[in-house]
Design a protein around this motif. Structure first.
Motif, PDB file in Angstrom:
ATOM      1  N   ARG A  71       0.820  -1.214   0.000  1.00 54.70           N
ATOM      2  CA  ARG A  71       0.000   0.000   0.000  1.00 54.70           C
ATOM      3  C   ARG A  71       0.856   1.267   0.000  1.00 54.70           C
ATOM      4  N   SER A  72       2.120   1.135   0.385  1.00 55.07           N
ATOM      5  CA  SER A  72       3.077   2.240   0.433  1.00 55.07           C
ATOM      6  C   SER A  72       2.710   3.253   1.514  1.00 55.07           C
ATOM      7  N   SER A  73       2.690   2.772   2.752  1.00 58.29           N
ATOM      8  CA  SER A  73       2.368   3.633   3.898  1.00 58.29           C
ATOM      9  C   SER A  73       3.613   4.362   4.376  1.00 58.29           C
ATOM     10  N   ILE A 122       6.923 -10.376  -1.417  1.00 54.24           N
ATOM     11  CA  ILE A 122       6.079  -9.274  -0.939  1.00 54.24           C
ATOM     12  C   ILE A 122       5.770  -8.306  -2.084  1.00 54.24           C
ATOM     13  N   LEU A 123       6.801  -7.944  -2.856  1.00 54.44           N
ATOM     14  CA  LEU A 123       6.648  -6.893  -3.862  1.00 54.44           C
ATOM     15  C   LEU A 123       5.855  -7.350  -5.086  1.00 54.44           C
ATOM     16  N   LYS A 124       5.649  -8.650  -5.235  1.00 56.59           N
ATOM     17  CA  LYS A 124       4.716  -9.076  -6.284  1.00 56.59           C
ATOM     18  C   LYS A 124       3.337  -8.479  -6.042  1.00 56.59           C
ATOM     19  N   GLY A 125       3.012  -8.266  -4.770  1.00 52.63           N
ATOM     20  CA  GLY A 125       1.714  -7.706  -4.447  1.00 52.63           C
ATOM     21  C   GLY A 125       1.527  -6.292  -4.941  1.00 52.63           C
ATOM     22  N   PRO A 128      -4.857  -6.357  -6.061  1.00 58.62           N
ATOM     23  CA  PRO A 128      -5.694  -5.162  -6.237  1.00 58.62           C
ATOM     24  C   PRO A 128      -5.271  -4.004  -5.346  1.00 58.62           C
ATOM     25  N   GLU A 129      -4.664  -4.291  -4.186  1.00 56.59           N
ATOM     26  CA  GLU A 129      -4.253  -3.221  -3.285  1.00 56.59           C
ATOM     27  C   GLU A 129      -2.961  -2.553  -3.721  1.00 56.59           C
ATOM     28  N   THR A 185      -0.233  -1.524 -10.328  1.00 53.91           N
ATOM     29  CA  THR A 185      -0.985  -2.525 -11.098  1.00 53.91           C
ATOM     30  C   THR A 185      -1.000  -2.247 -12.597  1.00 53.91           C
ATOM     31  N   ARG A 186      -0.744  -1.001 -13.005  1.00 50.02           N
ATOM     32  CA  ARG A 186      -0.721  -0.706 -14.446  1.00 50.02           C
ATOM     33  C   ARG A 186       0.420  -1.423 -15.161  1.00 50.02           C
TER      34      ARG A 186
END
Length: 793
Positions: free
Chosen positions: A456-458, A574-577, A582-583, A587-588
């Motif tokens: 999510r890049s918090s 982790i970074l595949k997410g 979707p989060e 995703t582009r």
């Protein structure tokens, strides 16, 4: 003095010099046979000057070729347009035409033609002008070789000065050449070195420049014209001066007929016809003329000079072959991908930089600029390798890597509000001053684990995580170990100044180095510095050597386990997410059916946006920014950068089978665990737990034991505890006082209505505090100039 007078003076000077030279040559060459009491026979080899290295080497080398990974020619590097060819690659009629017009006794003399010199002298004196030269082809070869290989103006002047001393040395060297090499070798060398005009040195370049053919395919009229150009390439240029060229060509044909080397029919058929040319263009020269990858080419040339120690002269005159790592297909796709999003010459530059993780091979460098030209669309700076703006939240990976290496599990959970004040770092660094407060942009869950925070890049999670690490040094050193070389000049300063903002990526970052750092994760911890080169060959096709005999290029040197492989594989998982869930914020960049990991980044005011994506085979960074001034790029790392990445790599990835990442390391994923050490008191436990790398907290629990009595630990002694997760030292909190029993009362008499008294207060139970830091009291978001933030939804 009038022009005619000056011309007469020059002619008389040349005639005088010819007479003197003839005498000197005869005297100089005959003198050694006269000694003592009379004439003595001498071996001619004893009289010769030692050949300088320029004459013992082959013809001056041709153009350096810069080749792509598939052998495709990218460009040439040269001072002189020359392509040396062997004797068998030169038409015989060309050799004959040159010998007939320049040195008809070439096959009869030994390098010095005294008869020809005297004949020329008589002819020139009779004509009152210089009608014929006396130098042999061998003497001309000596002169041209010394001239063209001279590396100073003094050397060039010495090779052309009109003095008897120079002529005598030239004659002696010509004799030495004839002693060393056969006639065909000398003639081939001459044809490869002589200047034919229009920038063409040597017969192959001349054949291409004037007729667009190879030297082996030259016809009689073409050969006659080129042979005639040697004496006056400008005046007899067939492109600019066709009439002069026809006259000179016919003189050569006539000479060939007089010597019986062509027939009268050939002479009469060719002589009336104009010179027919088919001009070719000069070969590409330099990276400005590169057929593909101009910025890559420029980076490769800089690498050869700065990293491998080659000189500009070696590159431009050495006839080398530079084998590069450039993949033309990836370069073309990268160029188009950038232009799909940002037009050529847009104030915003989109920089796409692709590497091969396992080797460090640089595969492509694209930007919406043209290399080396002038104008709005042009750029001479290699923007892909330049550190100009921050890369935002892409730096969170370095903090995550440091935490995983320290034993934090991927499930490490922190509760932070959307505005978080650091408990360790200050607003302006150091240890004093205003607090460092950071906010998320947008709504994030207050409680996140490391996996969710990265995807999510918090911002607040990673500043809190940096607080728990206690120092910025470990993330900084992790970034350097991974290959973020643009950080090297400021790394020590960041650590000394305790810049908590490091984890959010405000530091100026090279797109190339950022791709290299992420490539270390893609290669499961092996760091391979970027290289554009796979080989440097000399003019003979052998590996180029240094003065000490060692090869200039010995291959790229990678560092296995630059970071722990388990840390790399866990981060990859982790970074595949970030791309595939979707989060995720990137995703582009997703390509159906392909495992892709990545991370987005954006700095404050959106002055730059970044996406780094990778598979086990490829890693590429994309940065979008204005390289000349601060400008809002109009989006975040998941927008333009992720779109460019997708457009560049989707055709490559879709055309091959999916290559999955290695599975995450279970120990790293779950955190490093150690057995809880044995201890018998609070003080002893605090020491033992700290020594084992475990976090410590004290918890008071209900117990019949006296208050403060040591009761053990949780987890218990001998059980496994995760490093960085707290272990509780259990102390007795005693038992709460029992509730008083009601005393029987006589039945009350009716009284006026009153409020019953409240029951006595009950003591609150003592419970262990939460494992994470206590959420601080925040305020309004506060950002410093250059501090980055995220809004990657």
């Amino acid at each position: 003095m009038s022009e005619n007078a000056r011309l007469r003076s020059r002619v008389l000077a040349k005639l005088a010099l010819t007479i003197v030279v003839a005498g000197v040559l005869l005297a100089g060459l005959l003198l050694p046979w006269v000694g003592g009491g009379g004439l003595v026979a001498r071996n001619s080899a004893d009289l010769l000057d030692a050949l300088p290295v320029e004459l013992t080497d082959a013809t001056p080398a041709g153009m350096t070729r810069v080749l792509a990974a598939d052998g495709q020619l990218i460009t040439h590097l040269y001072d002189k347009n020359r392509t040396p060819v062997g004797s068998d690659q030169i038409a015989e009629v060309m050799k004959q035409a040159l010998v007939d017009i320049e040195d008809s006794r070439f096959y009869d003399h030994n390098g010095l033609d005294v008869q020809g010199t005297m004949r020329a002298l008589v002819k020139n004196l009779a004509a009152g002008s210089v009608q014929e030269g006396g130098s042999t082809l061998t003497q001309q070869l000596v002169k041209q070789t010394l001239l063209q290989t001279a590396d100073s103006s003094e050397g060039r002047d010495a090779a052309t000065e009109q003095t008897p001393a120079r002529k005598l040395r030239e004659a002696r060297l010509a004799l030495a050449l004839e002693e060393t090499y056969d006639k065909d070798e000398i003639l081939t060398r001459y044809l490869n070195i002589v200047y034919f005009g229009k920038g063409a040195y040597g017969i192959q370049a001349a054949a291409q420049r004037y007729f667009s053919v190879n030297a082996i395919d030259l016809t009689l009229p073409q050969a006659a014209m080129l042979a005639g150009l040697v004496q006056s390439p400008f005046y007899d240029d067939p492109i600019d001066n066709p009439e002069n060229a026809q006259t000179r060509r016919n003189q050569v044909l006539q000479r060939m007929f007089d010597l019986g080397h062509i027939t009268e029919a050939e002479l009469t058929e060719i002589a009336p016809t104009p010179v027919a040319v088919a001009p070719g263009i000069a070969p590409a020269n330099g990276c400005v003329d590169a057929t593909v990858g101009g910025f890559f080419c420029a980076y490769a040339v800089d690498y050869l000079v700065q990293k491998l120690g080659l000189t500009d002269a070696q590159l431009r005159t050495g006839g080398l072959t530079i084998q590069t790592t450039l993949r033309p297909d990836m370069q073309v796709l990268g160029d188009q991908a950038v232009l799909n999003t940002l037009p050529m010459g847009d104030p915003l530059a989109g920089m796409y930089t692709a590497l091969e993780p396992a080797t460090g091979n640089l595969l492509a460098m694209s930007v919406n600029r043209r290399f080396g030209c002038e104008g709005l669309e042009c750029e001479s700076v290699i923007l892909n390798a330049r550190a100009s703006q921050g890369a935002g939240s892409t730096y969170k990976v370095f903090t995550a890597a440091a935490a995983l290496a320290e034993g934090f599990p991927a499930s490490h959970t922190i509760t932070t509000p959307n505005t978080y004040t650091s408990s360790v770092f200050k607003k302006n660094g150091g240890t004093r001053g205003a607090p460092y407060t950071i906010s998320n942009v947008g709504n994030y869950p207050n409680t996140l684990d490391m996996r969710g925070a990265l995807v999510r890049s918090s911002n607040t999670y990673f500043v809190a995580l940096l607080d728990q690490l206690g120092s910025v040094e470990k993330p900084v050193r992790m970034a350097q170990a991974m290959g973020l070389r643009s950080l090297d000049p400021v790394a020590d300063q960041i650590i000394a100044e305790r810049r908590g903002s490091f984890t959010l990526g405000p530091e100026a970052t090279s797109p190339l180095d950022l791709a290299s750092a992420y490539g270390t994760m893609a290669a499961n911890g092996t760091a391979c510095p970027p290289t554009p080169i796979t080989g440097v060959l000399d003019r003979n096709g052998q590996p180029l050597e240094k003065e000490d005999g060692t090869p200039v290029w010995t291959g790229n040197v990678c560092t296995p386990e630059a970071i722990p492989s388990g840390v790399a594989s866990t981060l990859n998982d982790i970074l595949k997410g970030d791309v595939m869930s979707p989060e995720g914020t990137g995703t582009r960049a997703a390509v159906p059916g392909i495992d892709i990991a990545g991370k987005t980044g954006t700095i404050q005011d959106n002055h730059s946006a970044t996406f780094v994506g990778y598979t086990p085979q490829y890693v590429a960074s994309v940065m979008v920014l204005n390289p000349k001034t601060n400008q809002d790029v109009g989006g975040f790392g998941g927008n333009k950068p992720a779109t460019i990445w997708h457009d560049a790599l989707a055709p490559i990835l879709s055309a091959q089978p999916n290559v999955p990442f290695a599975p995450p390391d279970p120990q790293v994923l779950n955190g490093r665990s150690v057995p809880v050490p044995s201890c018998t008191s609070q003080a002893e436990c605090e020491q033992a737990l700290a020594a084992a790398g475990l976090q410590v907290q004290v918890a008071r629990v209900e117990s019949d034991a006296p208050v403060g009595t040591f009761l053990g630990t949780s987890p218990a002694v001998g059980q496994q505890a995760f490093v960085r997760e707290p272990v509780s030292i259990l102390l007795s909190g005693g038992r709460p006082e029992p509730e008083p029993q009601p005393v029987p009362q006589p039945e009350p008499q009716p009284q006026p209505e009153t409020q019953p008294a409240p029951p006595p207060a009950q003591p609150a139970p003592v419970v262990p505090p939460p494992s994470g830091p206590r959420p601080p009291q925040g305020g309004q978001p506060e950002f410093e100039p250059g501090f980055p933030f995220e809004d990657e939804g």
